[in-house]
Scaffold this motif. Structure first.
Motif, PDB file in Angstrom:
ATOM      1  N   GLY A  15       0.812  -1.211   0.000  1.00  0.00           N
ATOM      2  CA  GLY A  15       0.000   0.000   0.000  1.00  0.00           C
ATOM      3  C   GLY A  15       0.843   1.258   0.000  1.00  0.00           C
ATOM      4  O   GLY A  15       0.532   2.229  -0.697  1.00  0.00           O
ATOM      5  N   LYS A  40       2.176   1.845  -3.472  1.00  0.00           N
ATOM      6  CA  LYS A  40       1.149   2.358  -4.378  1.00  0.00           C
ATOM      7  C   LYS A  40       0.803   3.816  -4.103  1.00  0.00           C
ATOM      8  O   LYS A  40       0.375   4.521  -5.009  1.00  0.00           O
ATOM      9  CB  LYS A  40      -0.112   1.495  -4.283  1.00  0.00           C
ATOM     10  CG  LYS A  40       0.065   0.138  -4.905  1.00  0.00           C
ATOM     11  CD  LYS A  40      -1.163  -0.720  -4.705  1.00  0.00           C
ATOM     12  CE  LYS A  40      -0.881  -2.119  -5.210  1.00  0.00           C
ATOM     13  NZ  LYS A  40      -1.190  -3.137  -4.244  1.00  0.00           N
ATOM     14  N   THR A  56      -4.827   1.210 -14.935  1.00  0.00           N
ATOM     15  CA  THR A  56      -5.546   1.714 -13.768  1.00  0.00           C
ATOM     16  C   THR A  56      -5.286   3.213 -13.623  1.00  0.00           C
ATOM     17  O   THR A  56      -4.129   3.640 -13.644  1.00  0.00           O
ATOM     18  CB  THR A  56      -5.058   0.983 -12.490  1.00  0.00           C
ATOM     19  OG1 THR A  56      -5.165  -0.419 -12.704  1.00  0.00           O
ATOM     20  CG2 THR A  56      -5.870   1.381 -11.286  1.00  0.00           C
ATOM     21  N   LEU A 115      -6.322   2.572  -3.782  1.00  0.00           N
ATOM     22  CA  LEU A 115      -6.093   1.166  -3.465  1.00  0.00           C
ATOM     23  C   LEU A 115      -4.966   1.027  -2.445  1.00  0.00           C
ATOM     24  O   LEU A 115      -5.063   0.248  -1.491  1.00  0.00           O
ATOM     25  CB  LEU A 115      -5.753   0.398  -4.743  1.00  0.00           C
ATOM     26  CG  LEU A 115      -5.479  -1.085  -4.602  1.00  0.00           C
ATOM     27  CD1 LEU A 115      -6.685  -1.805  -4.019  1.00  0.00           C
ATOM     28  CD2 LEU A 115      -5.110  -1.667  -5.951  1.00  0.00           C
ATOM     29  N   GLU A 137      -5.230  -0.532   1.355  1.00  0.00           N
ATOM     30  CA  GLU A 137      -4.346  -1.588   1.852  1.00  0.00           C
ATOM     31  C   GLU A 137      -3.680  -1.183   3.171  1.00  0.00           C
ATOM     32  O   GLU A 137      -3.574  -2.005   4.095  1.00  0.00           O
ATOM     33  CB  GLU A 137      -3.294  -1.927   0.801  1.00  0.00           C
ATOM     34  CG  GLU A 137      -3.867  -2.650  -0.390  1.00  0.00           C
ATOM     35  CD  GLU A 137      -2.860  -2.940  -1.475  1.00  0.00           C
ATOM     36  OE1 GLU A 137      -3.206  -3.736  -2.375  1.00  0.00           O
ATOM     37  OE2 GLU A 137      -1.734  -2.394  -1.447  1.00  0.00           O
ATOM     38  N   LEU A 178     -10.518  -8.088  -1.925  1.00  0.00           N
ATOM     39  CA  LEU A 178      -9.514  -7.391  -2.723  1.00  0.00           C
ATOM     40  C   LEU A 178      -8.770  -8.367  -3.622  1.00  0.00           C
ATOM     41  O   LEU A 178      -8.593  -8.121  -4.822  1.00  0.00           O
ATOM     42  CB  LEU A 178      -8.534  -6.662  -1.800  1.00  0.00           C
ATOM     43  CG  LEU A 178      -7.395  -5.925  -2.478  1.00  0.00           C
ATOM     44  CD1 LEU A 178      -7.879  -4.553  -2.929  1.00  0.00           C
ATOM     45  CD2 LEU A 178      -6.231  -5.795  -1.536  1.00  0.00           C
TER      46      LEU A 178
END
Length: 119
Positions: free
Chosen positions: A20, A23, A41, A49, A53, A83
């Motif tokens: 996470g 990202k 994406t 996202l 996370e 997920l």
């Protein structure tokens, strides 16, 4: 505390916290070697996202550790199963058959749900 819960939830939380964080802070170019799907994406969705996370990882650890709202731990693990179900769908839809890690994460989250409910 249930030792088996911590054996499964601890590494699961570490993985999701790390993934996470990547990202949320790394660029699309930096993520591409690890995650081929990032080009398909939108960047805000990718950042969201990552935040989900991180929050889920926190939900696996803090509630059982503090005793405050311990029902959030199985809810976080259920979220990770959902997920990963979505992640497997994305991989298979794009003909990327590398889903072994997703399957392991799904199974680990499912075991974590069971252990969290047993506490």
């Amino acid at each position: 505390m249930n030792i088996a819960y911590w054996i499964t939830a601890g590494p699961l939380a570490l993985f999701y916290f790390y993934a996470g964080t990547l990202k949320t802070i790394r660029s699309r170019d930096q993520l591409r070697p690890m995650m081929a799907w990032v080009d398909r994406t939108p960047l805000p969705a990718l950042r969201a996202l990552g935040a989900v996370e991180i929050l889920g990882a926190t939900g696996l650890i803090l509630p059982p550790l503090t005793g405050i709202a311990p029902s959030l731990a199985p809810a976080a693990a259920i979220g990770f199963v959902l997920l990963q179900t979505g992640a497997i769908t994305v991989h298979l839809r794009t003909e990327d058959r590398r889903i072994a890690l997703n399957a392991v994460l799904t199974a680990t989250a499912a075991v974590t749900i069971w252990l969290a409910i047993r506490q």
